[in-house]
Write a protein that holds these residues in place. Structure first.
Motif, PDB file in Angstrom:
ATOM      1  N   ILE A 103       0.916  -0.751  -0.252  1.00  0.00           N
ATOM      2  CA  ILE A 103      -0.236  -0.200   0.174  1.00  0.00           C
ATOM      3  C   ILE A 103       0.790   1.221  -0.175  1.00  0.00           C
ATOM      4  CG2 ILE A 103      -2.130  -0.857   1.054  1.00  0.00           C
ATOM      5  CD1 ILE A 103      -0.805   0.445   4.486  1.00  0.00           C
ATOM      6  N   ARG A 104       0.280   2.199  -0.497  1.00  0.00           N
ATOM      7  CA  ARG A 104       1.597   3.693  -0.971  1.00  0.00           C
ATOM      8  C   ARG A 104       1.245   3.996   0.902  1.00  0.00           C
ATOM      9  NH1 ARG A 104       3.141   6.965  -4.302  1.00  0.00           N
ATOM     10  NH2 ARG A 104       2.989   8.793  -4.368  1.00  0.00           N
ATOM     11  N   ILE A 105       2.213   4.131   1.401  1.00  0.00           N
ATOM     12  CA  ILE A 105       2.634   5.106   2.455  1.00  0.00           C
ATOM     13  C   ILE A 105       3.844   6.262   2.447  1.00  0.00           C
ATOM     14  CG2 ILE A 105       1.757   2.973   4.048  1.00  0.00           C
ATOM     15  CD1 ILE A 105       5.217   2.930   4.200  1.00  0.00           C
ATOM     16  N   GLU A 106       3.354   7.559   3.228  1.00  0.00           N
ATOM     17  CA  GLU A 106       3.597   8.412   3.141  1.00  0.00           C
ATOM     18  C   GLU A 106       4.945   8.517   4.593  1.00  0.00           C
ATOM     19  OE1 GLU A 106       1.935  11.810   3.253  1.00  0.00           O
ATOM     20  OE2 GLU A 106       1.699  11.487   0.961  1.00  0.00           O
ATOM     21  N   ASN A 107       4.642   7.526   5.722  1.00  0.00           N
ATOM     22  CA  ASN A 107       5.683   7.716   6.667  1.00  0.00           C
ATOM     23  C   ASN A 107       5.551   6.459   7.319  1.00  0.00           C
ATOM     24  OD1 ASN A 107       3.422   7.957   8.884  1.00  0.00           O
ATOM     25  ND2 ASN A 107       3.154   9.983   7.393  1.00  0.00           N
ATOM     26  N   PHE A 108       6.166   5.852   8.229  1.00  0.00           N
ATOM     27  CA  PHE A 108       5.356   4.940   9.177  1.00  0.00           C
ATOM     28  C   PHE A 108       5.858   5.164  10.644  1.00  0.00           C
ATOM     29  CE2 PHE A 108      10.046   3.718   7.704  1.00  0.00           C
ATOM     30  CZ  PHE A 108      10.205   3.506   8.886  1.00  0.00           C
ATOM     31  N   VAL A 109       5.596   4.570  11.626  1.00  0.00           N
ATOM     32  CA  VAL A 109       5.473   5.028  12.767  1.00  0.00           C
ATOM     33  C   VAL A 109       6.962   3.171  13.295  1.00  0.00           C
ATOM     34  CG1 VAL A 109       4.740   5.833  15.817  1.00  0.00           C
ATOM     35  CG2 VAL A 109       4.050   6.275  13.556  1.00  0.00           C
TER      36      VAL A 109
END
Length: 224
Positions: A103-109
């Protein structure tokens, strides 16, 4: 996680990529590299009348090793289990052979820290970004050879906290180590994005460099 019963023991098996850490997956990949390939199994030097028996035996051996790896139950203990129970455990692990859809993501934690995927707009970057692009390019060559162990370092190089523009080698090494505990869903999502981005970083840098060179030449011509 799903609970499975194997003989007198119960164990937990992952049901999805989010439940598998990269370090565990890497161990899994190293294990599978020890297995015979389908071609090697077919080419085993055995009499034709017992070939099917040997193929079945080889598959049973592989399944036992896989279930042992994911459950922590020894192969000797699994040998005493019902064949159907082991077969069901293998079915539960079926998602591992299904291609993951990123899936397209811009950040992760991760560990309460937010990391942002890079911006391909090189006009907002520095020469350090070019150095990073070269590092990523070298790592990508390793990935193409199946060396997935380089993925945490790849992510450590390009994914930064808010306000960071460049991190030194010591910090990259530190983050590479902790990113080994990232879940595989995040690894796949970020990895998919980075493989598309890395060429953009290099192309964008070269384009920007060319534009700056042309601008400099025009200024020099005006001064003459």
């Amino acid at each position: 996680m799903i609970e499975v019963k194997l003989g007198k023991k119960t164990a937990l098996l992952p049901e999805k990529w989010e439940e598998i850490k990269f370090s565990k997956f890497l161990d899994f990949m190293n294990l599978t590299r020890t297995f015979k390939t389908p071609k090697e199994i077919e080419e085993m030097d055995v009499d034709e009348d017992i070939r099917e028996f040997h193929i079945t035996l080889e598959n049973l051996k592989v399944n036992t090793q896989l279930v042992s790896f994911w459950t922590g139950i020894s192969e000797d203990e699994l040998a005493l289990c019902d064949v159907d129970e082991v077969g069901e455990a293998i079915k539960d692990l079926g998602f591992l052979s299904t291609p993951y859809k990123p899936i397209r993501i811009e950040n992760f934690v991760f560990k309460n820290e937010k990391y942002f995927l890079p911006n391909p707009d090189m006009s907002k970057q520095t020469f350090g970004t070019y150095v990073e692009a070269e590092q990523v390019e070298m790592n990508n060559a390793k990935l193409k050879k199946g060396k997935i162990e380089i993925l945490p370092e790849q992510i450590a190089i390009l994914c930064k906290k808010e306000g960071e523009f460049y991190i030194d080698d010591d910090e990259i090494d530190k983050r590479s180590e902790i990113f080994k505990e990232l879940d595989m869903a995040t690894i796949w999502d970020v990895g998919f994005f980075l493989t598309r981005l890395e060429s953009l970083l290099m192309v964008s840098f070269l384009t920007l460099t060319k534009e700056q060179l042309i601008h400099k030449q025009k200024l020099q011509q005006k001064e003459q």
